[in-house]
Design a protein around this motif. Structure first.
Motif, PDB file in Angstrom:
ATOM      1  N   TYR A  79     -33.974 -56.892 -21.703  1.00 50.61           N
ATOM      2  CA  TYR A  79     -33.093 -55.712 -21.643  1.00 50.61           C
ATOM      3  C   TYR A  79     -31.641 -56.152 -21.508  1.00 50.61           C
ATOM      4  N   ALA A  80     -30.753 -55.383 -22.134  1.00 48.57           N
ATOM      5  CA  ALA A  80     -29.312 -55.695 -22.066  1.00 48.57           C
ATOM      6  C   ALA A  80     -28.504 -54.439 -22.344  1.00 48.57           C
ATOM      7  N   ASP A  81     -27.207 -54.530 -22.084  1.00 51.01           N
ATOM      8  CA  ASP A  81     -26.247 -53.472 -22.434  1.00 51.01           C
ATOM      9  C   ASP A  81     -26.613 -52.148 -21.768  1.00 51.01           C
ATOM     10  N   MET A  82     -26.917 -52.220 -20.473  1.00 49.35           N
ATOM     11  CA  MET A  82     -27.340 -51.036 -19.732  1.00 49.35           C
ATOM     12  C   MET A  82     -26.164 -50.109 -19.425  1.00 49.35           C
ATOM     13  N   ILE A  83     -26.392 -48.802 -19.542  1.00 49.28           N
ATOM     14  CA  ILE A  83     -25.468 -47.806 -19.004  1.00 49.28           C
ATOM     15  C   ILE A  83     -26.279 -46.851 -18.138  1.00 49.28           C
ATOM     16  N   VAL A  84     -25.627 -46.276 -17.147  1.00 43.82           N
ATOM     17  CA  VAL A  84     -26.305 -45.383 -16.210  1.00 43.82           C
ATOM     18  C   VAL A  84     -26.035 -43.936 -16.602  1.00 43.82           C
ATOM     19  N   ASP A  85     -27.104 -43.212 -16.864  1.00 44.61           N
ATOM     20  CA  ASP A  85     -27.040 -41.775 -17.179  1.00 44.61           C
ATOM     21  C   ASP A  85     -27.385 -41.026 -15.892  1.00 44.61           C
ATOM     22  N   GLN A  86     -26.374 -40.803 -15.039  1.00 48.18           N
ATOM     23  CA  GLN A  86     -26.623 -40.209 -13.719  1.00 48.18           C
ATOM     24  C   GLN A  86     -27.226 -38.806 -13.801  1.00 48.18           C
ATOM     25  N   PRO A  87     -26.728 -37.899 -14.661  1.00 48.64           N
ATOM     26  CA  PRO A  87     -27.323 -36.554 -14.679  1.00 48.64           C
ATOM     27  C   PRO A  87     -28.824 -36.552 -14.959  1.00 48.64           C
ATOM     28  N   ARG A  88     -29.284 -37.530 -15.746  1.00 46.71           N
ATOM     29  CA  ARG A  88     -30.712 -37.582 -16.076  1.00 46.71           C
ATOM     30  C   ARG A  88     -31.431 -38.661 -15.287  1.00 46.71           C
ATOM     31  N   GLN A  89     -30.714 -39.317 -14.366  1.00 50.75           N
ATOM     32  CA  GLN A  89     -31.291 -40.327 -13.484  1.00 50.75           C
ATOM     33  C   GLN A  89     -32.071 -41.392 -14.261  1.00 50.75           C
ATOM     34  N   ARG A  90     -31.359 -42.012 -15.205  1.00 51.78           N
ATOM     35  CA  ARG A  90     -32.007 -43.035 -16.023  1.00 51.78           C
ATOM     36  C   ARG A  90     -30.987 -44.058 -16.518  1.00 51.78           C
ATOM     37  N   LEU A  91     -31.511 -45.198 -16.928  1.00 58.87           N
ATOM     38  CA  LEU A  91     -30.728 -46.186 -17.657  1.00 58.87           C
ATOM     39  C   LEU A  91     -30.957 -45.982 -19.140  1.00 58.87           C
TER      40      LEU A  91
END
Length: 646
Positions: free
Chosen positions: A121-133
């Motif tokens: 896995y690489a290039d992660m971003i955090v999608d806080q409203p949907r509680q996911r990477l």
């Protein structure tokens, strides 16, 4: 009375020792801003090359976040990059040993988020409203075919046992740069397919995200097989910006009402080859102001770009390059280098304009009397063209050479080959110049930084144009009386090692050479290398197997009858990019020809050496090798190297 001693070039005693180079040096990786906290990766040779995520709190306190033995490093594309993401104090990172994602909450041990299977896995971003990477996944579970690259989402509370990964995009060979719009309603990403590399041709896609988090209404908005898109980013007001080389130079553009608008046309590069994930040459201070770095043949610099007036305002900084740019309304973070500094993590306070060095890659200050300044040279090469290089004269305040002696010249062929040499302080270069070597670091045709046309000089010409330019750089310096034509040597790593082996085999200019994990047999490389570069040579050489004749012609291993000078080889035994067989076949050929040859394999090393003891050994062994070939004494004792047939 002068204390300056007279001694032959190569034998000068220098304070730029290998112990200094490895013990005091760290490598910087991905940096990030999270509120008032600043994060970055330090690659530490003294810890076996381990990548440590460091947090700098608002009060200036530095904290190592991932404990031993965790190593924050992904192997997606093998080169990795963008090994972690941070949001609201929680870090999500890839661990090198098992390539699983881990969740790290301050004060707690890392918790695995993904199953223990062959996925990276690489290039992660955090999608806080949907509680996911949202991230790039490279799936190696099907051994019958090449790895599959995907865009996926992973719940932030994933426990590492259930396989609750949702595939967002699949079907193309590569994906990168998934980025969410500020309101979370849209996602952009880059994608490309074999045989393209990301600097050849990429596509920029944008899609809506529905209530369930799925991708809808995906459409390509820019790019194609002949256009390289770099670093798509959303401004705070939701406008999509990106870098494109559609006019030869990587310039900044934005998408407005489905129309592409240039915002700063310039004969300079605002982008760079995307060898690793997470590269950044610009960032947003606000919707109206971008901070960016640009570089061209005539000028370069850090600047503010007004998005309304399109005015570029230079910022005066004591550095010659800036990469990894991150910004918010308060501060700007970047990695900086200069001819007198090998690398610093720098913070620019926006309200005051003050520049603060947060961390240096090298803390020891070396007297400028031992530092050779980079001189940009332009020299003639084949077909009436010019090429570029950085020349470094021998320099040591304590020594001069005997009257009439010319220095040995070390020609460096950089890796990539779509990469570039720079003028930044590199202690490995100063290791040579402070001992009496001249060095020329060649930006041969195919290098980045001079526009797409210059980059494309290497199309179908790898092993020819790069070799010509390295040879012509050496000849140019000999003609200027700056180097001894009988003591010319060439070295390079990876693709630079290929150029080195070709130059030694197909030309008679050089008297010795050093291959650091270099390619010797293009046919083996086609079959043995990893997915990211597996079709790279379609563009550099020609399609395989249709043009196998070219692969045979330009593989040094097939022409060892033309090789007539000594060579030393360095190789990591766990290298998946250029496997050990590439060095071993050449070593055997040189043995059979009774030519002087040395081979140093390193257990536990991959592509490029990260362990302090191996970096030290490589430098010293190469110097020892040249001392025996060129017949000069060493100022300091060095562990001998077995040189066969000497």
């Amino acid at each position: 009375m002068s204390n300056v001693k007279t001694a032959p070039y190569g034998s000068w005693k220098s304070p730029v020792t290998t112990d200094l180079i490895v013990s005091e040096t760290i490598r910087f990786g991905l940096s990030a801003l999270d509120g008032d906290d600043i994060y970055w990766i330090e690659g530490r040779p003294a810890e076996g090359g381990r990548n440590v995520i460091v947090r700098r709190s608002a009060d200036g306190t530095l904290t190592d976040m991932n404990p031993q033995p965790f190593n924050a490093r992904t192997r997606v594309h093998e080169y990795g990059g963008s090994d972690y993401a941070v949001s609201q104090g929680t870090i999500y990172f890839s661990n090198y040993a098992d390539q699983r994602l881990y969740r790290l909450t301050p004060g707690s041990d890392p918790v695995p988020m993904t199953p223990a299977i062959e996925r990276r896995y690489a290039d992660m971003i955090v999608d806080q409203p949907r509680q996911r990477l949202i991230c790039v996944c490279e799936d190696h579970t099907n051994v019958e075919r090449e790895a599959a690259n995907l865009l996926v989402s992973i719940p932030l509370n994933s426990d590492g046992h259930t396989n609750d990964i949702q595939v967002l995009q699949s079907g193309n060979d590569f994906y990168a740069d998934p980025r969410l719009s500020p309101d979370g309603s849209r996602l952009c990403w880059l994608t490309w397919n074999h045989p393209n590399m990301p600097w050849d041709g990429t596509e920029l896609w944008v899609a809506d995200i529905d209530a369930q988090g799925a991708i809808t209404n995906a459409q390509r908005v820019a790019g194609g097989p002949e256009e390289s898109i770099f670093q798509p980013s959303w401004s705070p007001d939701g406008t999509l910006y990106f870098v494109s080389d559609r006019t030869n130079w990587w310039n900044l553009y934005r998408l407005v009402d489905n129309q592409i608008e240039a915002i700063c046309p310039k004969e300079a590069e605002f982008g760079t080859p995307q060898w690793v994930f997470g590269m950044s040459t610009y960032s947003f201070v606000s919707a109206e102001q971008i901070i960016c770095w640009y570089a061209g043949p005539t000028e370069s610099g850090l600047a503010y770009l007004d998005t309304k007036t399109k005015t570029l305002t230079p910022i005066s900084i004591p550095f010659s390059s800036a990469t990894g740019i991150r910004a918010n309304e308060k501060q700007i973070l970047f990695l900086a280098t200069s001819p007198t500094s090998s690398g610093s993590l720098v913070r620019l306070d926006i309200p005051s304009g003050q520049v603060e060095i947060l961390r240096r890659s090298q803390n020891t200050v070396i007297d400028t009397g031992y530092i050779s300044d980079a001189e940009l040279i332009e020299f003639p090469t084949e077909h009436g063209l010019s090429a570029y290089a950085y020349y470094y004269a021998p320099k040591n305040v304590d020594f001069v050479a005997p009257e009439g002696e010319l220095p040995p010249l070390l020609v460096i062929s950089h890796g990539g080959p779509t990469s570039a040499a720079s003028s930044k302080l590199d202690l490995s270069t100063q290791f040579w110049t402070s001992r009496g070597f001249a060095v020329v670091d060649v930006n041969y045709g195919g290098s980045s930084g001079y526009g797409r046309a210059y980059r494309d000089r290497l199309k179908g010409q790898w092993g020819i144009v790069d070799v010509d330019d390295c040879v012509n750089a050496a000849k140019y310096l000999v003609q200027r009386g700056l180097a001894d034509g009988e003591r010319l040597t060439i070295q390079g790593g990876s693709a630079g090692g290929y150029t080195t082996l070709c130059a030694l085999t197909f030309r008679d200019t050089f008297k010795a050479g050093a291959s650091h994990f270099g390619v010797s047999d293009l046919n083996i490389f086609v079959h043995d290398t990893h997915k990211f570069e597996s079709r790279y040579m379609d563009g550099l050489i020609g399609p395989y197997p249709e043009r196998k004749d070219l692969y045979d012609q330009r593989s040094a291993i097939n022409h060892t009858d033309q090789l007539s000078c000594p060579v030393i080889f360095f190789q990591g035994l766990e290298d998946k990019i250029v496997p050990p067989s590439q060095a071993e076949v050449m070593v055997e050929a040189l043995r059979a020809k009774k030519l002087p040859v040395a081979y140093l394999p390193f257990e536990g090393e991959q592509h490029g050496f990260r362990r302090a003891e191996n970096i030290k050994r490589s430098l010293e062994a190469e110097l020892y090798f040249y001392s025996k070939i060129f017949g000069f004494d060493l100022a300091d004792p060095i562990e001998p190297v077995l040189i066969e047939n000497l």
